[in-house]
Design a protein around this motif. Sequence first.
Motif, short mmCIF file in Angstrom:
data_model
loop_
_atom_site.label_atom_id
_atom_site.label_comp_id
_atom_site.label_asym_id
_atom_site.label_seq_id
_atom_site.Cartn_x
_atom_site.Cartn_y
_atom_site.Cartn_z
N VAL A 176 -7.90 4.31 -4.32
CA VAL A 176 -8.94 5.03 -3.57
C VAL A 176 -8.55 6.50 -3.57
O VAL A 176 -7.48 6.86 -3.09
CB VAL A 176 -9.06 4.51 -2.12
N ILE A 203 -9.67 9.86 -10.50
CA ILE A 203 -10.21 8.50 -10.60
C ILE A 203 -10.30 8.11 -12.08
O ILE A 203 -9.98 6.98 -12.45
CB ILE A 203 -11.57 8.36 -9.87
N THR A 246 0.84 -1.19 0.00
CA THR A 246 0.00 0.00 0.00
C THR A 246 0.88 1.25 0.00
O THR A 246 1.83 1.34 0.76
CB THR A 246 -0.92 0.02 1.24
N TYR A 266 -14.67 -0.20 0.69
CA TYR A 266 -14.85 1.14 0.13
C TYR A 266 -16.19 1.37 -0.57
O TYR A 266 -16.45 2.48 -1.02
CB TYR A 266 -13.71 1.47 -0.84
N SER A 292 -9.54 10.43 -2.49
CA SER A 292 -10.35 11.20 -1.55
C SER A 292 -9.87 12.64 -1.50
O SER A 292 -8.74 12.95 -1.86
CB SER A 292 -10.32 10.58 -0.16
N ASP A 347 -19.29 4.37 -3.10
CA ASP A 347 -18.57 5.64 -3.21
C ASP A 347 -19.31 6.72 -2.44
O ASP A 347 -20.50 6.59 -2.16
CB ASP A 347 -18.49 6.08 -4.68
N GLY A 367 -12.14 -4.03 -2.33
CA GLY A 367 -12.79 -2.73 -2.55
C GLY A 367 -14.26 -2.76 -2.19
O GLY A 367 -14.77 -1.83 -1.54
N ARG A 379 -15.05 10.46 -1.53
CA ARG A 379 -14.17 9.30 -1.71
C ARG A 379 -14.74 8.38 -2.79
O ARG A 379 -15.90 8.02 -2.75
CB ARG A 379 -14.03 8.52 -0.42
N ARG A 380 -13.87 8.03 -3.74
CA ARG A 380 -14.24 7.08 -4.79
C ARG A 380 -13.11 6.08 -4.95
O ARG A 380 -11.96 6.36 -4.64
CB ARG A 380 -14.49 7.81 -6.11
N TRP A 381 -13.46 4.91 -5.48
CA TRP A 381 -12.44 3.88 -5.67
C TRP A 381 -12.64 3.21 -7.02
O TRP A 381 -13.69 3.29 -7.64
CB TRP A 381 -12.48 2.86 -4.54
N LEU A 438 -5.86 -1.63 -6.81
CA LEU A 438 -7.02 -0.93 -6.25
C LEU A 438 -6.56 0.48 -5.92
O LEU A 438 -5.51 0.67 -5.30
CB LEU A 438 -7.50 -1.63 -4.98
#
Length: 108
Positions: free
Chosen positions: A88, A101, A39, A70, A90, A73, A66, A77-79, A86
Amino acid sequence: MTTTNRITIDLPHPNTRNAEAFLNSWEEPFIQAQDGTNTFVFISAVSQTKIALQFFNSYEEANSFGMKHYHPDSEKRRWGINGALLFVVSGDNANKISSLISHFAGRE
């Protein structure tokens, strides 16, 4: 763009080079804020938009994680997933979140 502020990710993963290219080609420069085993977190130097990248062994594993952590959405915040990556995104600026994104989703 100069190479002095270019982002590099020290991880032997098939999606690493694409992630670096996406980070280095977005409209704002990034600063690495955190790194871990699989990460990495980056924050844009201008709008403070944050992106967390998590590298998995497969698309299915990334999607499952995800969906569990997460989904759904939200406005701030979106993923998404690109391969076994993955991401994410924000922040406080919905337009910047949408831009980043989309940038990371690439052309599938």
